[in-house]
Design a protein around this motif. Structure first.
Motif, PDB file in Angstrom:
ATOM      1  N   PHE A  11      -8.865   2.042  32.464  1.00  0.00           N
ATOM      2  CA  PHE A  11      -8.819   1.793  33.904  1.00  0.00           C
ATOM      3  C   PHE A  11      -9.747   2.745  34.651  1.00  0.00           C
ATOM      4  O   PHE A  11     -10.112   2.487  35.792  1.00  0.00           O
ATOM      5  CB  PHE A  11      -7.389   1.909  34.432  1.00  0.00           C
ATOM      6  N   ASP A  58      -8.916   6.067  28.679  1.00  0.00           N
ATOM      7  CA  ASP A  58      -8.364   5.379  29.849  1.00  0.00           C
ATOM      8  C   ASP A  58      -9.318   4.260  30.250  1.00  0.00           C
ATOM      9  O   ASP A  58     -10.372   4.514  30.844  1.00  0.00           O
ATOM     10  CB  ASP A  58      -8.192   6.374  31.000  1.00  0.00           C
ATOM     11  N   SER A  68      -6.728   5.494  21.436  1.00  0.00           N
ATOM     12  CA  SER A  68      -5.532   5.484  22.289  1.00  0.00           C
ATOM     13  C   SER A  68      -5.611   6.518  23.414  1.00  0.00           C
ATOM     14  O   SER A  68      -4.837   6.459  24.357  1.00  0.00           O
ATOM     15  CB  SER A  68      -4.273   5.712  21.456  1.00  0.00           C
ATOM     16  N   ASP A  69      -6.548   7.462  23.326  1.00  0.00           N
ATOM     17  CA  ASP A  69      -6.706   8.486  24.363  1.00  0.00           C
ATOM     18  C   ASP A  69      -7.670   8.067  25.476  1.00  0.00           C
ATOM     19  O   ASP A  69      -7.838   8.797  26.445  1.00  0.00           O
ATOM     20  CB  ASP A  69      -7.230   9.794  23.749  1.00  0.00           C
TER      21      ASP A  69
END
Length: 162
Positions: A12, A10, A7-8
């Motif tokens: 993108f 990125d 979940s940490d």
């Protein structure tokens, strides 16, 4: 890169994958990764993460070699491009050497290609297949596993959204 929780990560703006891209067949069938495989413990962790996702069940792939482990949903709700056509519920599968074929949300495809983590599946050039099908290169260590599981989570999320 240091090991992160999925979940940490990125997706993108992912970190660059270290080293050269793996060698792949580049063909529709088989679209295989030919080197830079996952160690058995990393592949086992990838499978463990997949089977812990809510609503996921595994078994032989409906669209790939029988030895690959399909990631299927009891309650698929995503749109057509969230699944490995022609399956109505398989959003990905893990091959014996650790690489995956899965669908990913369109906005993260270009950043992941540029950072060296994925390549489009050649079959996506056919109009009857979704352009969201990619090969995710086999994670080689804990850091790469964190990114691979984050990508898997994005694929699962896309397949479970109404």
């Amino acid at each position: 890169m240091t090991a992160q929780h999925p979940s940490d990560v990125d997706l993108f703006a992912p970190p660059r994958r270290s080293g050269p891209r793996p060698t792949t067949t580049g063909r529709e069938i088989p679209h295989d990764q030919l080197d830079q495989f996952s160690p058995p413990r990393i592949r086992a962790a990838l499978i463990g993460h997949a089977t812990a996702l809510p609503g996921v069940f595994t078994g032989p792939s409906q669209v790939s070699e029988p030895a690959s482990l399909a990631l299927r949903l009891h309650d698929p709700r995503g749109r057509w491009e969230a699944f490995l056509y022609p399956s109505p519920d398989e959003f990905g599968h893990i091959h014996r050497t650790g690489f995956m074929h899965l669908t990913v949300p369109r906005p993260i495809i270009a950043p992941l290609i540029e950072a060296g983590w994925i390549e489009p599946h050649p079959i996506t050039l056919r109009p009857q297949w979704p352009d969201t099908i990619v090969m995710l290169y086999a994670p080689r260590d804990e850091d790469e596993l964190a990114l691979a599981t984050a990508i898997m989570d994005a694929s699962w999320q896309q397949a479970t959204e109404s």
